[in-house]
Design a protein around this motif. Structure first.
Motif, PDB file in Angstrom:
ATOM      1  N   GLU A  32       0.843  -1.191   0.000  1.00 31.43           N
ATOM      2  CA  GLU A  32       0.000   0.000   0.000  1.00 31.43           C
ATOM      3  C   GLU A  32       0.883   1.247   0.000  1.00 31.43           C
ATOM      4  O   GLU A  32       2.030   1.200   0.442  1.00 31.43           O
ATOM      5  CB  GLU A  32      -0.893   0.041   1.239  1.00 31.43           C
ATOM      6  CG  GLU A  32      -1.853  -1.120   1.380  1.00 31.43           C
ATOM      7  CD  GLU A  32      -2.658  -1.008   2.668  1.00 31.43           C
ATOM      8  OE1 GLU A  32      -3.217   0.081   2.928  1.00 31.43           O
ATOM      9  OE2 GLU A  32      -2.707  -1.997   3.423  1.00 31.43           O
ATOM     10  N   THR A  35       2.538   4.592   1.349  1.00 30.19           N
ATOM     11  CA  THR A  35       2.958   4.851   2.726  1.00 30.19           C
ATOM     12  C   THR A  35       3.395   6.304   2.918  1.00 30.19           C
ATOM     13  O   THR A  35       3.717   7.018   1.971  1.00 30.19           O
ATOM     14  CB  THR A  35       4.147   3.939   3.120  1.00 30.19           C
ATOM     15  OG1 THR A  35       5.223   4.141   2.191  1.00 30.19           O
ATOM     16  CG2 THR A  35       3.732   2.485   3.119  1.00 30.19           C
ATOM     17  N   PRO A  86      -0.149   9.640   0.762  1.00 27.42           N
ATOM     18  CA  PRO A  86       0.891   8.603   0.793  1.00 27.42           C
ATOM     19  C   PRO A  86       1.267   8.170  -0.624  1.00 27.42           C
ATOM     20  O   PRO A  86       0.503   8.356  -1.562  1.00 27.42           O
ATOM     21  CB  PRO A  86       0.217   7.466   1.563  1.00 27.42           C
ATOM     22  CG  PRO A  86      -1.244   7.637   1.269  1.00 27.42           C
ATOM     23  CD  PRO A  86      -1.466   9.118   1.173  1.00 27.42           C
ATOM     24  N   GLN A 134       9.805   0.078  -1.386  1.00 29.75           N
ATOM     25  CA  GLN A 134       8.772  -0.957  -1.402  1.00 29.75           C
ATOM     26  C   GLN A 134       8.886  -1.835  -2.651  1.00 29.75           C
ATOM     27  O   GLN A 134       8.605  -3.034  -2.597  1.00 29.75           O
ATOM     28  CB  GLN A 134       7.386  -0.306  -1.318  1.00 29.75           C
ATOM     29  CG  GLN A 134       7.111   0.355   0.025  1.00 29.75           C
ATOM     30  CD  GLN A 134       5.785   1.090   0.047  1.00 29.75           C
ATOM     31  OE1 GLN A 134       5.670   2.206  -0.440  1.00 29.75           O
ATOM     32  NE2 GLN A 134       4.768   0.451   0.607  1.00 29.75           N
ATOM     33  N   THR A 163       1.385   2.984   6.586  1.00 30.81           N
ATOM     34  CA  THR A 163       0.225   3.063   5.706  1.00 30.81           C
ATOM     35  C   THR A 163      -0.729   4.128   6.246  1.00 30.81           C
ATOM     36  O   THR A 163      -0.550   4.636   7.357  1.00 30.81           O
ATOM     37  CB  THR A 163      -0.505   1.714   5.641  1.00 30.81           C
ATOM     38  OG1 THR A 163      -1.036   1.407   6.957  1.00 30.81           O
ATOM     39  CG2 THR A 163       0.435   0.589   5.215  1.00 30.81           C
ATOM     40  N   ARG A 183       8.007   3.587   7.557  1.00 29.10           N
ATOM     41  CA  ARG A 183       6.988   3.694   6.517  1.00 29.10           C
ATOM     42  C   ARG A 183       5.660   3.271   7.115  1.00 29.10           C
ATOM     43  O   ARG A 183       5.524   2.156   7.611  1.00 29.10           O
ATOM     44  CB  ARG A 183       7.336   2.803   5.310  1.00 29.10           C
ATOM     45  CG  ARG A 183       8.508   3.297   4.503  1.00 29.10           C
ATOM     46  CD  ARG A 183       8.548   2.613   3.135  1.00 29.10           C
ATOM     47  NE  ARG A 183       8.583   1.167   3.242  1.00 29.10           N
ATOM     48  CZ  ARG A 183       9.696   0.447   3.301  1.00 29.10           C
ATOM     49  NH1 ARG A 183      10.875   1.048   3.279  1.00 29.10           N
ATOM     50  NH2 ARG A 183       9.637  -0.867   3.388  1.00 29.10           N
ATOM     51  N   GLU A 188      -2.151   3.013   9.544  1.00 31.94           N
ATOM     52  CA  GLU A 188      -1.173   3.082  10.632  1.00 31.94           C
ATOM     53  C   GLU A 188      -0.905   4.518  11.047  1.00 31.94           C
ATOM     54  O   GLU A 188      -0.765   4.819  12.235  1.00 31.94           O
ATOM     55  CB  GLU A 188       0.126   2.400  10.192  1.00 31.94           C
ATOM     56  CG  GLU A 188       0.003   0.898  10.044  1.00 31.94           C
ATOM     57  CD  GLU A 188       1.195   0.276   9.328  1.00 31.94           C
ATOM     58  OE1 GLU A 188       1.397  -0.946   9.462  1.00 31.94           O
ATOM     59  OE2 GLU A 188       1.926   1.009   8.626  1.00 31.94           O
TER      60      GLU A 188
END
Length: 320
Positions: free
Chosen positions: A78, A80, A104, A110, A89, A87, A92
């Motif tokens: 995803e 971030t 993001p 990634q 999301t 990092r 988060e």
């Protein structure tokens, strides 16, 4: 496996036939509006692929692993935020209360993680699968790195999720089999909202108008609505009656709302103002606001200019 997915019969048929005839391609592009079931379809399809050689009693365990995104043959990527060397999301970041100043993105690091993941043979599954959500957020360096992976994915399948083919590099699109997703009709939206425990959203016509056939967008919009203090919402829902009021509202928006909520507020105001005055100039002004916020301009200044412009448009139309 696709029972939770409402509508999208064409996508379901294409994906089911690929597994049935053992013709799963190395890469797919799930393309369509946000919130219409693209991620859910990916989840359901992965369950179908991974369950082909499992005993019935093993399937609930598999489904739980995929829904928790901790199956050893699955990597779910995803966009971030970068925060204190981590990092995060969007979920988060919200949980940690991080104030987000920009949307993001999928980062080069990634993509390197994907390359490392695919260098290992699949465990407990016929192939490794990587899902990338919001591929349109990738910077060019990350997209070019992903292109190399798509050229030699090995014993794996990559699922790219994006709103349109035009939103990502054409070289990525050309290496993927396209699976189209569409907006739902009113009955489909109501069914999804009811099934997911969000039937109260059906009482908010403005939210449904913003969502425009996307249950996921309706849920996200409703959650954003809860982030805005009621007093502020009432203030911004009306065109400023003076320059001073325009500046005061701009100051409140900058102080009380993060950038993500401010961007959503633009959609809400476009709906509200159109219902109030049907002035295309106001919609165009708010679209300019969106572009300025996405270009990282100072939010308070952006909103001051916005509300002063809206006040002037409203005043000019009153004089006419």
């Amino acid at each position: 496996m696709f029972a939770p997915l409402v509508g999208q019969q064409q996508a379901v048929e294409l994906l089911t036939q690929a597994v049935k005839h053992n013709r799963v391609a190395p890469a797919y592009l799930f393309v369509g509006p946000d919130g219409v079931g693209r991620s859910l379809a990916a989840q359901c399809w992965i369950e179908l692929i991974f369950s082909t050689k499992l005993a019935p009693e093993q399937i609930p365990i598999l489904q739980n692993q995929i829904r928790q995104r901790n199956h050893p043959a699955l990597l779910w990527v995803e966009p971030t935020y970068q925060y204190q060397g981590q990092r995060l999301t969007a979920a988060e970041a919200a949980e940690k209360g991080v104030k987000r100043k920009a949307p993001p993105v999928i980062r080069l690091e990634q993509i390197r993680q994907i390359t490392e993941f695919l260098s290992r043979p699949p465990l407990s599954a016929p192939r490794n699968i990587v899902v990338l959500e919001q591929v349109e957020t990738m910077a060019e360096a990350a997209a070019n790195a992903l292109l190399k992976t798509l050229e030699e994915p090995g014993q794996a399948t990559l699922i790219l999720i994006a709103p349109s083919p035009e939103s990502i590099l054409s070289t990525l699109v050309s290496r993927c089999q396209r699976i189209p997703f569409y907006r739902l009709d009113n009955a489909g939206v109501a069914q999804v909202l009811t099934q997911t425990g969000h039937s109260e959203i059906l009482q908010y016509p403005a939210i449904l108008n913003i969502a425009s056939g996307s249950p996921g967008s309706a849920i996200a919009s409703y959650q954003q609505l809860q982030n805005i203090p009621q007093e502020l919402l009432e203030q911004v829902a009306k065109i400023p009656s003076s320059q001073r009021q325009a500046l005061e509202v701009a100051k409140k928006i900058d102080k009380e709302l993060d950038t993500e909520t401010q961007l959503w507020l633009i959609d809400y105001l476009q709906q509200s103002y159109w219902q109030l005055q049907h002035q295309p100039e106001m919609i165009a002004q708010l679209e300019k606001t969106r572009k300025n916020l996405l270009c990282y301009a100072q939010p308070r200044l952006v909103w001051e200019c916005t509300f002063l412009a809206l006040w002037q448009i409203s005043k000019a139309n009153t004089i006419r």
